[in-house]
Write a protein that holds these residues in place. Structure first.
Motif, PDB file in Angstrom:
ATOM      1  N   GLN A 115      35.804   5.777 -56.028  1.00  0.00           N
ATOM      2  CA  GLN A 115      35.717   4.606 -56.167  1.00  0.00           C
ATOM      3  C   GLN A 115      36.416   3.811 -57.182  1.00  0.00           C
ATOM      4  N   GLY A 116      37.573   4.253 -57.443  1.00  0.00           N
ATOM      5  CA  GLY A 116      38.240   3.544 -58.578  1.00  0.00           C
ATOM      6  C   GLY A 116      37.940   3.841 -59.943  1.00  0.00           C
ATOM      7  N   ARG A 117      36.784   4.972 -60.004  1.00  0.00           N
ATOM      8  CA  ARG A 117      36.152   5.006 -61.389  1.00  0.00           C
ATOM      9  C   ARG A 117      36.337   6.622 -61.690  1.00  0.00           C
ATOM     10  N   THR A 118      36.547   6.726 -63.141  1.00  0.00           N
ATOM     11  CA  THR A 118      36.969   8.091 -63.603  1.00  0.00           C
ATOM     12  C   THR A 118      35.868   8.674 -64.509  1.00  0.00           C
ATOM     13  N   LYS A 119      35.842   9.768 -64.854  1.00  0.00           N
ATOM     14  CA  LYS A 119      35.017  10.255 -65.797  1.00  0.00           C
ATOM     15  C   LYS A 119      34.754   9.704 -67.022  1.00  0.00           C
ATOM     16  N   ARG A 120      35.901   8.828 -67.621  1.00  0.00           N
ATOM     17  CA  ARG A 120      35.515   8.014 -68.618  1.00  0.00           C
ATOM     18  C   ARG A 120      34.826   6.755 -68.456  1.00  0.00           C
ATOM     19  N   HIS A 121      34.801   6.104 -67.247  1.00  0.00           N
ATOM     20  CA  HIS A 121      33.958   5.200 -66.769  1.00  0.00           C
ATOM     21  C   HIS A 121      32.500   5.558 -66.807  1.00  0.00           C
ATOM     22  N   ALA A 122      32.206   6.672 -66.200  1.00  0.00           N
ATOM     23  CA  ALA A 122      30.965   7.197 -65.895  1.00  0.00           C
ATOM     24  C   ALA A 122      30.227   7.392 -67.715  1.00  0.00           C
ATOM     25  N   PHE A 123      31.074   7.935 -68.493  1.00  0.00           N
ATOM     26  CA  PHE A 123      30.586   8.279 -69.816  1.00  0.00           C
ATOM     27  C   PHE A 123      30.314   6.872 -70.426  1.00  0.00           C
ATOM     28  N   ALA A 124      31.066   5.795 -70.156  1.00  0.00           N
ATOM     29  CA  ALA A 124      30.778   4.269 -70.605  1.00  0.00           C
ATOM     30  C   ALA A 124      29.581   3.795 -69.973  1.00  0.00           C
ATOM     31  N   ALA A 125      29.403   3.993 -68.744  1.00  0.00           N
ATOM     32  CA  ALA A 125      28.187   3.647 -68.169  1.00  0.00           C
ATOM     33  C   ALA A 125      26.913   4.297 -68.899  1.00  0.00           C
ATOM     34  N   SER A 126      26.919   5.618 -69.113  1.00  0.00           N
ATOM     35  CA  SER A 126      25.896   6.137 -69.876  1.00  0.00           C
ATOM     36  C   SER A 126      25.490   5.619 -71.081  1.00  0.00           C
ATOM     37  N   VAL A 127      26.629   5.253 -71.939  1.00  0.00           N
ATOM     38  CA  VAL A 127      26.523   4.523 -73.405  1.00  0.00           C
ATOM     39  C   VAL A 127      26.097   3.156 -73.191  1.00  0.00           C
ATOM     40  N   LEU A 128      26.511   2.283 -72.016  1.00  0.00           N
ATOM     41  CA  LEU A 128      25.866   0.963 -71.869  1.00  0.00           C
ATOM     42  C   LEU A 128      24.495   1.294 -71.334  1.00  0.00           C
ATOM     43  N   ALA A 129      24.169   1.956 -70.586  1.00  0.00           N
ATOM     44  CA  ALA A 129      22.609   2.583 -70.167  1.00  0.00           C
ATOM     45  C   ALA A 129      21.885   2.636 -71.410  1.00  0.00           C
ATOM     46  N   ALA A 130      22.337   3.572 -72.195  1.00  0.00           N
ATOM     47  CA  ALA A 130      21.627   3.993 -73.385  1.00  0.00           C
ATOM     48  C   ALA A 130      21.239   2.728 -74.593  1.00  0.00           C
ATOM     49  N   HIS A 131      22.339   2.063 -74.633  1.00  0.00           N
ATOM     50  CA  HIS A 131      22.426   1.016 -75.551  1.00  0.00           C
ATOM     51  C   HIS A 131      21.143  -0.121 -74.853  1.00  0.00           C
ATOM     52  N   THR A 132      21.323  -0.609 -73.713  1.00  0.00           N
ATOM     53  CA  THR A 132      20.458  -1.150 -73.000  1.00  0.00           C
ATOM     54  C   THR A 132      18.947  -0.792 -73.253  1.00  0.00           C
ATOM     55  N   VAL A 133      18.878   0.507 -72.997  1.00  0.00           N
ATOM     56  CA  VAL A 133      17.520   0.805 -73.110  1.00  0.00           C
ATOM     57  C   VAL A 133      16.750   1.010 -74.514  1.00  0.00           C
ATOM     58  N   ALA A 134      17.757   1.199 -75.433  1.00  0.00           N
ATOM     59  CA  ALA A 134      17.505   1.175 -76.822  1.00  0.00           C
ATOM     60  C   ALA A 134      17.095  -0.127 -77.429  1.00  0.00           C
ATOM     61  N   ASN A 135      17.923  -1.144 -76.899  1.00  0.00           N
ATOM     62  CA  ASN A 135      17.733  -2.196 -77.856  1.00  0.00           C
ATOM     63  C   ASN A 135      17.447  -3.460 -77.063  1.00  0.00           C
ATOM     64  N   LEU A 136      16.860  -3.560 -75.699  1.00  0.00           N
ATOM     65  CA  LEU A 136      16.642  -4.588 -74.727  1.00  0.00           C
ATOM     66  C   LEU A 136      15.414  -5.257 -75.190  1.00  0.00           C
ATOM     67  N   ARG A 137      14.498  -4.575 -75.618  1.00  0.00           N
ATOM     68  CA  ARG A 137      13.196  -5.173 -75.961  1.00  0.00           C
ATOM     69  C   ARG A 137      12.966  -5.626 -77.301  1.00  0.00           C
TER      70      ARG A 137
END
Length: 131
Positions: free
Chosen positions: A78-100
């Motif tokens: 769907q136009g996404r690469t392994k690099r996009h997948a890693f970026a999504a993981s970093v975004l997700a981790a940053h969100t769950v670490a710093n949202l509250r």
């Protein structure tokens, strides 16, 4: 005696769950769907009772990171690469670490712990040896 809540397994492989979560998160970030629609799609694809938060928690964890790492070098979907997948993981981790605002993390992943209290740029600088 059988448990009151039977164990359910996903109909997808670990890699399939990671890819589904990547697409759901990035489609939401890109404005292609809202969190509610992403959660519904995840429940349909993964076969478990996933929410958008579950998606982010999963992407920041060891299992998803290992699944993304094991994607073939030229993987694209769907136009996404392994690099996009890693970026999504970093975004997700940053969100769950710093949202509250009280500083409590929304999961206990090692990646989220590394990102706690940092901007993504600070964390990236550390990864490159500049921090």
């Amino acid at each position: 005696m059988r448990g009151l809540f039977p164990k359910r397994k996903s109909k997808l492989t670990v890699q399939g769950k990671a890819v589904a979560a990547v697409h759901a998160l990035l489609d939401t970030v890109e404005g292609k769907m809202d969190e509610k629609a992403a959660a519904a799609r995840l429940r349909e694809q993964v076969g478990l009772n996933w929410s958008f938060l579950t998606c982010m928690q999963y992407l920041s964890g060891k299992e998803a990171l290992a699944a993304i790492e094991s994607l073939p070098a030229g993987w694209e979907e769907q136009g996404r690469t392994k690099r996009h997948a890693f970026a999504a993981s970093v975004l997700a981790a940053h969100t769950v670490a710093n949202l509250r605002s009280d500083g409590t993390m929304l999961c206990a992943s090692h990646l989220a712990e590394e990102l706690k209290g940092k901007t993504a740029d600070q964390w990236l600088a550390e990864q490159r040896g500049g921090g």
